[in-house]
Structures are given as structure tokens and as C-alpha cells.
Scaffold this active site. Structure first.
Site, PDB file in Angstrom:
ATOM      1  N   TYR A   1       2.492  39.645 -43.240  1.00 46.57           N
ATOM      2  CA  TYR A   1       0.972  39.925 -43.251  1.00 46.57           C
ATOM      3  C   TYR A   1       0.078  38.849 -43.837  1.00 46.57           C
ATOM      4  CZ  TYR A   1      -3.450  42.152 -44.372  1.00 46.57           C
ATOM      5  OH  TYR A   1      -4.712  42.768 -44.443  1.00 46.57           O
TER       6      TYR A   1
ATOM      7  N   ASN B   1      -9.528  51.799 -45.558  1.00 42.81           N
ATOM      8  CA  ASN B   1      -9.540  52.726 -44.264  1.00 42.81           C
ATOM      9  C   ASN B   1     -10.968  53.161 -44.429  1.00 42.81           C
ATOM     10  OD1 ASN B   1      -7.162  52.472 -43.503  1.00 42.81           O
ATOM     11  ND2 ASN B   1      -6.244  54.442 -44.352  1.00 42.81           N
TER      12      ASN B   1
ATOM     13  N   SER C   1      -3.238  58.332 -37.286  1.00 43.89           N
ATOM     14  CA  SER C   1      -3.347  57.748 -38.564  1.00 43.89           C
ATOM     15  C   SER C   1      -4.124  58.103 -39.591  1.00 43.89           C
ATOM     16  CB  SER C   1      -3.371  56.130 -38.578  1.00 43.89           C
ATOM     17  OG  SER C   1      -4.650  56.007 -38.041  1.00 43.89           O
TER      18      SER C   1
ATOM     19  N   ARG D   1       1.455  59.153 -30.183  1.00 44.92           N
ATOM     20  CA  ARG D   1       2.914  59.040 -29.731  1.00 44.92           C
ATOM     21  C   ARG D   1       3.336  60.370 -29.124  1.00 44.92           C
ATOM     22  NH1 ARG D   1       6.034  54.703 -33.043  1.00 44.92           N
ATOM     23  NH2 ARG D   1       5.102  55.965 -34.997  1.00 44.92           N
TER      24      ARG D   1
ATOM     25  N   TYR E   1      -7.097  45.732 -34.272  1.00 51.59           N
ATOM     26  CA  TYR E   1      -7.146  45.819 -35.720  1.00 51.59           C
ATOM     27  C   TYR E   1      -5.947  46.133 -36.549  1.00 51.59           C
ATOM     28  CZ  TYR E   1      -7.263  50.815 -36.231  1.00 51.59           C
ATOM     29  OH  TYR E   1      -6.997  52.147 -35.981  1.00 51.59           O
ATOM     30  N   GLY E   2      -4.874  46.416 -35.753  1.00 52.64           N
ATOM     31  CA  GLY E   2      -3.669  46.625 -36.472  1.00 52.64           C
ATOM     32  C   GLY E   2      -2.441  46.156 -35.758  1.00 52.64           C
TER      33      GLY E   2
ATOM     34  N   PHE F   1     -10.681  42.990 -35.572  1.00 52.83           N
ATOM     35  CA  PHE F   1     -11.694  43.305 -36.585  1.00 52.83           C
ATOM     36  C   PHE F   1     -10.861  43.273 -37.965  1.00 52.83           C
ATOM     37  CE2 PHE F   1     -13.254  46.065 -39.850  1.00 52.83           C
ATOM     38  CZ  PHE F   1     -14.431  45.981 -39.760  1.00 52.83           C
ATOM     39  N   TRP F   2     -11.169  42.640 -39.059  1.00 50.84           N
ATOM     40  CA  TRP F   2     -10.492  42.663 -40.421  1.00 50.84           C
ATOM     41  C   TRP F   2     -11.643  42.846 -41.346  1.00 50.84           C
ATOM     42  CZ3 TRP F   2      -8.404  37.962 -43.324  1.00 50.84           C
ATOM     43  CH2 TRP F   2      -7.528  38.303 -44.288  1.00 50.84           C
ATOM     44  N   LEU F   3     -11.431  43.715 -42.083  1.00 50.91           N
ATOM     45  CA  LEU F   3     -12.314  44.246 -43.219  1.00 50.91           C
ATOM     46  C   LEU F   3     -12.408  43.086 -43.948  1.00 50.91           C
ATOM     47  CD1 LEU F   3     -13.733  46.636 -44.544  1.00 50.91           C
ATOM     48  CD2 LEU F   3     -11.475  46.928 -45.923  1.00 50.91           C
TER      49      LEU F   3
HETATM   50  N1  LIG Z   1      -7.927  45.247 -39.732  1.00 52.40           N
HETATM   51  C1  LIG Z   1      -8.290  45.792 -40.850  1.00 52.40           C
HETATM   52  O1  LIG Z   1      -9.187  45.348 -41.432  1.00 52.40           O
HETATM   53  C2  LIG Z   1      -7.537  47.130 -40.997  1.00 52.40           C
HETATM   54  C3  LIG Z   1      -8.127  47.940 -42.337  1.00 52.40           C
HETATM   55  C4  LIG Z   1      -7.311  48.878 -42.271  1.00 52.40           C
HETATM   56  C5  LIG Z   1      -6.415  49.540 -41.783  1.00 52.40           C
HETATM   57  N2  LIG Z   1      -6.028  48.766 -40.728  1.00 52.40           N
HETATM   58  C6  LIG Z   1      -4.751  49.304 -39.863  1.00 52.40           C
HETATM   59  O2  LIG Z   1      -5.365  50.369 -39.351  1.00 52.40           O
HETATM   60  C7  LIG Z   1      -3.868  51.088 -38.998  1.00 52.40           C
HETATM   61  C8  LIG Z   1      -3.816  52.317 -39.654  1.00 52.40           C
HETATM   62  O3  LIG Z   1      -3.978  52.363 -41.115  1.00 52.40           O
HETATM   63  P1  LIG Z   1      -3.490  53.826 -41.886  1.00 52.40           P
HETATM   64  O4  LIG Z   1      -3.558  53.537 -43.351  1.00 52.40           O
HETATM   65  O5  LIG Z   1      -4.194  55.039 -41.478  1.00 52.40           O
HETATM   66  O6  LIG Z   1      -2.074  53.910 -41.176  1.00 52.40           O
HETATM   67  P2  LIG Z   1      -0.959  55.115 -41.454  1.00 52.40           P
HETATM   68  O7  LIG Z   1      -1.534  56.391 -41.737  1.00 52.40           O
HETATM   69  O8  LIG Z   1       0.194  54.615 -42.108  1.00 52.40           O
HETATM   70  O9  LIG Z   1      -0.527  55.353 -39.724  1.00 52.40           O
HETATM   71  C9  LIG Z   1       0.218  54.518 -39.132  1.00 52.40           C
HETATM   72  C10 LIG Z   1      -0.077  54.920 -37.436  1.00 52.40           C
HETATM   73  O10 LIG Z   1       0.329  53.828 -36.675  1.00 52.40           O
HETATM   74  C11 LIG Z   1       1.103  54.619 -35.861  1.00 52.40           C
HETATM   75  N3  LIG Z   1       2.402  53.917 -35.178  1.00 52.40           N
HETATM   76  C12 LIG Z   1       3.238  53.179 -36.087  1.00 52.40           C
HETATM   77  N4  LIG Z   1       3.917  52.464 -35.272  1.00 52.40           N
HETATM   78  C13 LIG Z   1       3.605  52.628 -33.912  1.00 52.40           C
HETATM   79  C14 LIG Z   1       3.985  51.916 -32.485  1.00 52.40           C
HETATM   80  N5  LIG Z   1       5.001  51.252 -32.637  1.00 52.40           N
HETATM   81  N6  LIG Z   1       3.642  52.504 -31.530  1.00 52.40           N
HETATM   82  C15 LIG Z   1       2.231  53.298 -31.662  1.00 52.40           C
HETATM   83  N7  LIG Z   1       1.940  53.828 -32.705  1.00 52.40           N
HETATM   84  C16 LIG Z   1       2.440  53.586 -33.754  1.00 52.40           C
HETATM   85  C17 LIG Z   1       1.946  55.911 -36.229  1.00 52.40           C
HETATM   86  O11 LIG Z   1       1.958  56.640 -35.329  1.00 52.40           O
HETATM   87  P3  LIG Z   1       2.667  58.198 -35.604  1.00 52.40           P
HETATM   88  O12 LIG Z   1       1.599  59.198 -36.223  1.00 52.40           O
HETATM   89  O13 LIG Z   1       3.075  58.588 -34.254  1.00 52.40           O
HETATM   90  O14 LIG Z   1       4.012  57.973 -36.397  1.00 52.40           O
HETATM   91  C18 LIG Z   1       0.729  56.343 -37.135  1.00 52.40           C
HETATM   92  O15 LIG Z   1      -0.449  57.020 -36.597  1.00 52.40           O
HETATM   93  C19 LIG Z   1      -2.908  50.228 -39.524  1.00 52.40           C
HETATM   94  O16 LIG Z   1      -2.230  49.311 -38.427  1.00 52.40           O
HETATM   95  C20 LIG Z   1      -3.579  49.203 -40.536  1.00 52.40           C
HETATM   96  O17 LIG Z   1      -2.911  48.095 -40.733  1.00 52.40           O
HETATM   97  C21 LIG Z   1      -6.261  47.507 -40.596  1.00 52.40           C
END
Ligand SMILES: NC(=O)c1ccc[n+]([C@@H]2O[C@H](COP(=O)([O-])OP(=O)(O)OC[C@H]3O[C@@H](n4cnc5c(N)ncnc54)[C@H](OP(=O)(O)O)[C@@H]3O)[C@@H](O)[C@H]2O)c1
Length: 342
Positions: free
Chosen positions: A61, A139, A169, A191, A257-258, A282-284
Site C-alpha cells: 500500500y 469509506n 463491499s 461475485r 479506486y481499489g 480516485f484517492w481520498l
Molecule cells: N481510493 C480510495 O481513496 C479508497 C478509499 C476507501 C476505500 N477504498 C477501496 O474501496 C474498496 C472497498 O472498501 P471496503 O472497506 O468497503 O471493503 P470491504 O468491505 O472489505 O469489501 C471488499 C470487497 O472487495 C471484493 N473483492 C475482493 N477481492 C476481489 C476480487 N479478486 N474480485 C472481485 N471482488 C473482490 C469483495 O467481494 P465479495 O463481497 O465477493 O467478497 C468485497 O465486496 C477497497 O478496495 C478499498 O481499498 C479506496
């Protein structure tokens, strides 16, 4: 600092790799730091276990300094909530104020006490509880930010359809709620079918189960009346992100964003040229500092009114961190894993 102990429990990353394989260690005698000028000591109540924290422990990360510098031996955890218990000179925050400390690239919420600049503290209103406040930042603000970007930059006036991947998620569920409130329609890519109905109940307009579709992009085209989506928000990348990207309408916006699949997307030059699509991230951490402070109050308001509901799956003691990570990786998880710290 009379009632503050000199040592505390802290969950440290001792080497990078699989969180279930000896990379983390609970230090029961970590020193409690003292606040300097303009700093406060926060007694942490709850901390989240976010995907970015998993990536931090894995050493992939780039948002955490110790990761980019390849220096294990630090406390991970990007967010949490607590209360101020001591202040350095020149602080206006009072002891007892409940706060969300913004930790940024140094991380460190997986411990009982931490020092942070008072400028990096968001005071928590009385009617928002500690566990909800612990999830304020990462989030909900990302959902607001991505939707703001979409409404400014994607052609949603003529075409309300937004595709989101990883829709099951914690963030994806809030995205469904807020997109609907803003008059947008969501196509939610998941999925497996197990959570389809739950997403519909939250307000999903369409739910597409990847394993049930021979061609994801064709399905999205069909659901959007042949037009394609005005925007895609993608937390997965790889084949799923690529298929969603190719389903964009003319002038459409892709926001990555992920890092969930760890795989890159492929973008067709033809789509870039003839559909004039825009690919962005997009990054917070980049978006938030440019926002007025009112954005935080808007999120507190939405949390209060239950327009955004950050669901908690289970709360663990810091000692039970291995169980917490197992729960994080469980396919049955529906919400956030939290650590209760004090
Ligand atoms: N860029 C930013 O600023 C920012 C800020 C906040 C969060 N994020 C990102 O937002 C995403 C969601 O965060 P969260 O806290 O809500 O996560 P979370 O509740 O842990 O959920 C993760 C999700 O990713 C899915 N997933 C995992 N591996 C996968 C794969 N190989 N193929 C398809 N789907 C997959 C899971 O699917 P299943 O439900 O099928 O298990 C689950 O729905 C994360 O990637 C996080 O890093 C980014």
C-alpha cells in the site's frame, strides 16, 4: 496525564506479508507517547480494519510511509475514533473531546494511545457514537468524493447509469444509498448471488452477478438500453474492471479506486479515441484536502439521518487480531471489522 498509563497495547507490523502468518505482533508494553506543542494525546476507542490496512500489512500500500520506505516495525491502521486525554501547549481542544484523528501516511490507529496534531482531529458530535465515528473517514468520504467527481465530470445529466464493481463491499453498500439519494441509477457488479437481494433492498437498481454472465460488458450495455454507463467506479481492476470500462458510454468516466484483484485493467485505444472516455483514479488522500470543512459535517448529517449506514460485521479485542483477520477474509462478511481498544 494522571490517569494515563505509561505503556499500552499496540498491534505492530513486524514484517510485510500475509497477516495470518506471523507478520503482526501485539506489543503489550509499547510506550504511551507525550503530546508536544499543538499536539493532543488521543485514547483510542475503536479502529477499523480496512482493505488498505490489509495491503499495508502485505507491504503493497503506497499510502503509508513505512511501506514505501520498506520499513516494517510500526503500528498500522488508517482510521479510528477516541477522545483527547491530554494536550500539549497551545492547543484549543479540551481533554474529553471525542475525535477522529486523521493519521494519513503515518497510520497507527491499532493502538490504545496516539499523539496527533490537534489540526488533524475532527471533533465528533454527541449524537454520533464512537463505533460509527471510527468509520467516518475512509469509506463515507470516498463515496461522497467519487459521486461529486462523477456529477462534475461524467455525462450523468442525460444518462444516470453508474456501474460499480465490488458492490457488496461496505463502501459499495453506501455508494448505492447515496447514488440513489442523488437521483443516479446503479448497476452493481458482485461475485456471487448470495447478497443480491440485500443490495436490492438498499436501493440497487440492477445487480449483476459476474459468475452468471458470459459477457459482462454486453449485459451492462443491455441494462443501459444500448447506451453504456456514464461512469464506472472500480475497486477490482483486472477482467472485471476491463469489462466495465469497455461498457462506458461516449464521454464516460472511469474511476479506479481499489486494488482488490491486484490486476491492471486494459483500455482500448478505440474507446479512448472514438468514445472520448476518461480514465482516472480516485484517492481520498488527494481529494479530501481540497474540500471545504463542511464536507465532514455533511457526512455526519447523513450518518445521523441513516442516509449512510456503515454496517459493522464484528468487533474484536486487539488480542484477537488473528480472528479479526480471519473474519475480514471470510466470504460471509457483510460489513466492517473493528478493533475495540479501550
Ligand atoms: N481510493 C480510495 O481513496 C479508497 C478509499 C476507501 C476505500 N477504498 C477501496 O474501496 C474498496 C472497498 O472498501 P471496503 O472497506 O468497503 O471493503 P470491504 O468491505 O472489505 O469489501 C471488499 C470487497 O472487495 C471484493 N473483492 C475482493 N477481492 C476481489 C476480487 N479478486 N474480485 C472481485 N471482488 C473482490 C469483495 O467481494 P465479495 O463481497 O465477493 O467478497 C468485497 O465486496 C477497497 O478496495 C478499498 O481499498 C479506496
Amino acid at each position: 496525564m494522571a490517569s494515563v498509563p505509561t505503556t499500552q497495547k499496540a498491534l505492530e507490523v513486524v514484517q510485510f506479508g500475509d497477516p495470518l502468518k506471523g507478520t503482526l505482533k501485539l506489543n503489550k508494553e509499547a510506550p504511551v507517547p507525550k503530546p508536544g506543542d499543538g499536539q493532543v494525546l488521543v485514547e483510542m476507542k475503536y479502529a477499523c480494519l480496512n482493505p488498505a490496512d490489509v495491503f499495508t500489512v502485505q507491504g503493497i500500500y503506497p499510502g503509508v510511509k513505512n511501506v514505501t520506505e520498506k520499513k516494517p516495525g510500526f503500528v498500522a491502521g488508517l482510521e479510528g475514533s477516541g477522545k483527547v486525554v491530554a494536550t500539549g501547549s497551545g492547543c484549543s481542544l479540551k481533554a474529553g473531546t471525542r475525535v477522529v484523528p486523521l493519521l494519513g501516511e503515518r497510520a497507527g490507529s491499532w493502538q490504545q494511545y496516539l499523539v496527533v496534531s490537534e489540526k488533524q482531529c475532527i471533533p465528533v458530535p454527541d449524537d454520533v457514537d464512537d463505533a460509527t465515528a471510527a468509520q467516518l473517514f475512509v469509506n463515507p468520504l470516498t463515496v461522497v468524493g467519487m459521486l461529486d467527481e462523477i456529477q462534475q465530470k461524467a455525462p450523468v445529466k442525460d444518462n444516470p447509469w453508474i456501474v460499480q464493481t465490488a458492490a457488496n463491499s461496505t463502501l459499495g453498500r453506501m455508494f448505492i444509498q447515496l447514488a440513489r439519494k442523488r437521483g443516479l441509477k446503479t448497476i452493481n457488479v458482485i461475485r456471487t448471488s448470495a447478497t443480491k437481494q440485500e443490495l436490492v433492498q438498499l436501493g440497487a437498481d440492477e445487480v449483476v452477478v459476474v459468475s452468471e454472465e458470459s459477457e459482462l460488458s454486453k449485459k451492462i450495455l443491455q441494462l443501459t438500453g444500448g447506451k453504456g454507463a456514464a461512469a464506472v467506479v472500480d475497486a477490482v481492476g483486472g477482467e472485471i474492471g476491463t469489462a466495465c470500462c469497455s461498457s462506458l458510454a461516449k464521454g464516460g468516466l472511469f474511476q479506479g479506486y481499489g486494488l482488490q484483484s491486484g490486476q491492471p485493467i486494459q483500455v482500448s485505444n478505440s474507446d479512448l479515441i472514438f468514445k472520448d472516455i476518461v480514465i482516472r483514479g480516485f484517492w481520498l488522500a488527494i481529494w479530501f484536502p481540497k474540500q471545504p470543512s463542511s464536507v465532514v459535517q455533511e457526512v455526519f448529517d447523513m450518518l445521523r439521518k441513516k442516509e449512510l449506514v456503515p454496517h459493522i460485521q464484528k468487533i474484536f479485542a486487539l488480542e484477537d487480531y488473528l480472528e479479526a483477520f480471519k473474519a475480514q477474509f471470510s466470504p460471509d462478511r457483510r460489513g466492517k471489522i473493528l478493533f475495540k481498544l479501550t
